[in-house]
Design a protein around this motif. Structure first.
Motif, PDB file in Angstrom:
ATOM      1  N   UNK A 176      11.076  22.016 -16.808  1.00 58.43           N
ATOM      2  CA  UNK A 176      10.099  22.811 -17.546  1.00 58.43           C
ATOM      3  C   UNK A 176       9.848  22.298 -18.967  1.00 58.43           C
ATOM      4  N   UNK A 177       9.681  20.993 -19.073  1.00 57.17           N
ATOM      5  CA  UNK A 177       9.322  20.430 -20.361  1.00 57.17           C
ATOM      6  C   UNK A 177      10.465  20.283 -21.348  1.00 57.17           C
ATOM      7  N   UNK A 178      11.695  20.324 -20.882  1.00 52.45           N
ATOM      8  CA  UNK A 178      12.863  20.169 -21.758  1.00 52.45           C
ATOM      9  C   UNK A 178      13.327  18.710 -21.713  1.00 52.45           C
ATOM     10  N   UNK A 179      12.700  17.885 -22.512  1.00 55.66           N
ATOM     11  CA  UNK A 179      12.933  16.447 -22.445  1.00 55.66           C
ATOM     12  C   UNK A 179      14.283  16.026 -23.015  1.00 55.66           C
TER      13      UNK A 179
ATOM     14  N   UNK B  23       8.879  22.082 -10.995  1.00 49.56           N
ATOM     15  CA  UNK B  23       8.665  22.589 -12.364  1.00 49.56           C
ATOM     16  C   UNK B  23       9.178  21.583 -13.387  1.00 49.56           C
ATOM     17  N   UNK B  24       8.646  20.387 -13.317  1.00 52.20           N
ATOM     18  CA  UNK B  24       8.983  19.373 -14.304  1.00 52.20           C
ATOM     19  C   UNK B  24       8.493  19.778 -15.686  1.00 52.20           C
ATOM     20  N   UNK B  25       7.384  20.503 -15.707  1.00 52.67           N
ATOM     21  CA  UNK B  25       6.700  20.755 -16.978  1.00 52.67           C
ATOM     22  C   UNK B  25       6.406  22.245 -17.159  1.00 52.67           C
ATOM     23  N   UNK B  26       5.935  22.557 -18.378  1.00 52.77           N
ATOM     24  CA  UNK B  26       5.415  23.870 -18.783  1.00 52.77           C
ATOM     25  C   UNK B  26       6.501  24.819 -19.293  1.00 52.77           C
ATOM     26  N   UNK B  27       6.137  25.534 -20.322  1.00 56.78           N
ATOM     27  CA  UNK B  27       6.938  26.499 -21.067  1.00 56.78           C
ATOM     28  C   UNK B  27       7.846  25.812 -22.088  1.00 56.78           C
ATOM     29  N   UNK B  28       8.435  24.694 -21.748  1.00 53.40           N
ATOM     30  CA  UNK B  28       9.286  23.979 -22.689  1.00 53.40           C
ATOM     31  C   UNK B  28       8.478  23.203 -23.715  1.00 53.40           C
ATOM     32  N   UNK B  29       9.162  22.646 -24.749  1.00 57.12           N
ATOM     33  CA  UNK B  29       8.455  22.076 -25.901  1.00 57.12           C
ATOM     34  C   UNK B  29       7.856  20.695 -25.696  1.00 57.12           C
ATOM     35  N   UNK B  30       8.293  19.962 -24.669  1.00 55.53           N
ATOM     36  CA  UNK B  30       7.862  18.571 -24.548  1.00 55.53           C
ATOM     37  C   UNK B  30       7.471  18.240 -23.108  1.00 55.53           C
TER      38      UNK B  30
ATOM     39  N   UNK C  65       1.234  30.884 -23.276  1.00 52.03           N
ATOM     40  CA  UNK C  65       2.629  30.434 -23.199  1.00 52.03           C
ATOM     41  C   UNK C  65       2.774  29.083 -22.516  1.00 52.03           C
ATOM     42  N   UNK C  66       1.654  28.505 -22.070  1.00 54.07           N
ATOM     43  CA  UNK C  66       1.695  27.202 -21.407  1.00 54.07           C
ATOM     44  C   UNK C  66       1.856  26.080 -22.428  1.00 54.07           C
ATOM     45  N   UNK C  67       2.486  24.993 -22.015  1.00 53.47           N
ATOM     46  CA  UNK C  67       2.642  23.820 -22.879  1.00 53.47           C
ATOM     47  C   UNK C  67       2.137  22.575 -22.157  1.00 53.47           C
ATOM     48  N   UNK C  68       0.958  22.728 -21.530  1.00 53.21           N
ATOM     49  CA  UNK C  68       0.408  21.618 -20.744  1.00 53.21           C
ATOM     50  C   UNK C  68      -0.812  20.982 -21.400  1.00 53.21           C
ATOM     51  N   UNK C  69      -1.267  21.530 -22.526  1.00 57.47           N
ATOM     52  CA  UNK C  69      -2.457  20.967 -23.170  1.00 57.47           C
ATOM     53  C   UNK C  69      -2.261  19.507 -23.550  1.00 57.47           C
ATOM     54  N   UNK C  70      -1.031  19.156 -23.966  1.00 54.60           N
ATOM     55  CA  UNK C  70      -0.781  17.778 -24.377  1.00 54.60           C
ATOM     56  C   UNK C  70      -0.902  16.808 -23.201  1.00 54.60           C
TER      57      UNK C  70
END
Length: 279
Positions: free
Chosen positions: A13-16, A41-48, A87-92
């Motif tokens: 979830x975006x926790x790189x 859920x590799x991505x989203x909600x987390x910071x990176x 709350x999504x972090x997928x724009x990047x």
């Protein structure tokens, strides 16, 4: 099992940074050709999210990543089917210069992966589906996502109905049941019908509801189903099921489990978000 080690890893979830810490642990570096199975859920909600996606992609053939509900949400946003939420972090990812290549990589991931008597999915399998049925139905969605009309295929993805499987389903109904079972399901009725309204602590669910993996006569009980998606359930190690979502993005841990001997490796994940916002 023979060959190189296989490490099964829970939701990122975006926790790189925790992913980097995990991959740098001595146990995971013993075999330089080890394979990593990611439970979705590799991505989203987390910071990176973008950096996490790139880190997994850089593993190339050593990474197997099944699609989770957040990964499908990214595809839906890229297709214009859904707008990213606050709350999504997928724009990047969507605004990256190589966004098309990133999205293409995601939409070519499987929804189910099976080897060495271990079936990995993000959420679960319906009780009537054996391994062959699960892989066959997963491949139907995979083919749609990998095809030229993948954006249109996602238009009917959202919704909680139907809650059970019927071989006669076609179109949107058929796709929704497959996607909901493999990427969203947690609780079922005793007869195996999916239930999505209840969000309570494990063991506190209402009478008549049970975890999907405890539905009687589950057709995948003869192998090991590996999944994530259920951070409040946390680490679960049984012969027939393994849950690896230990809530990294919520301030828990990131978990890796070696398939051959169930060696457990975990790293801390920082403060985290509010798990009540989990989806």
């Amino acid at each position: 099992m023979k060959g190189h080690d296989i490490w099964m890893i829970g939701d990122l979830q975006g926790c790189c940074e925790p992913l980097g810490n995990l991959l740098s642990q001595a146990e995971l570096r013993e075999d330089p050709q080890a394979q990593y199975w990611f439970a979705g859920d590799l991505i989203n909600r987390g910071p990176k999210s973008l950096a996490t996606l790139r880190r997994v992609m850089a593993l190339e053939e050593r990474a197997v990543a099944v699609l989770g509900n957040h990964d499908l949400h990214l595809l839906a946003a890229a297709a214009g089917v859904r707008k990213p939420g606050k709350s999504d972090t997928i724009d990047e990812i969507l605004s990256a210069p190589d966004a098309k290549q990133l999205i293409d990589w995601v939409r070519h991931r499987p929804l189910a992966h099976f080897a060495y008597d271990h079936l990995m999915v993000h959420a679960g399998t319906l009780a009537k589906w054996d391994v062959a049925k699960t892989l066959s139905l997963a491949s139907e969605v995979q083919d749609a996502l990998r095809g030229p009309n993948w954006q249109r295929a996602l238009q009917k993805m959202y919704g909680n109905q139907p809650v059970r499987w019927d071989d006669q389903y076609r179109g949107g109904k058929r796709m929704r049941v497959i996607i909901n079972a493999l990427t969203r399901m947690r609780l079922c009725t005793m007869s195996g019908h999916m239930e999505f309204a209840t969000k309570v602590a494990p063991g506190a669910w209402p009478p008549g509801l049970i975890p999907w993996f405890d539905v009687p006569k589950r057709a995948t009980s003869d192998i090991t189903v590996v999944f994530g998606h259920w951070s409040t359930l946390g680490l679960l190690l049984r012969k027939d099921v393994i849950c690896l979502d230990t809530g990294c993005v919520w301030g828990g841990k990131l978990t890796a489990l070696r398939m051959r001997d169930r060696k457990l490796v975990q790293v801390a994940c920082g403060k985290g978000l509010d798990p009540l916002a989990d989806g």
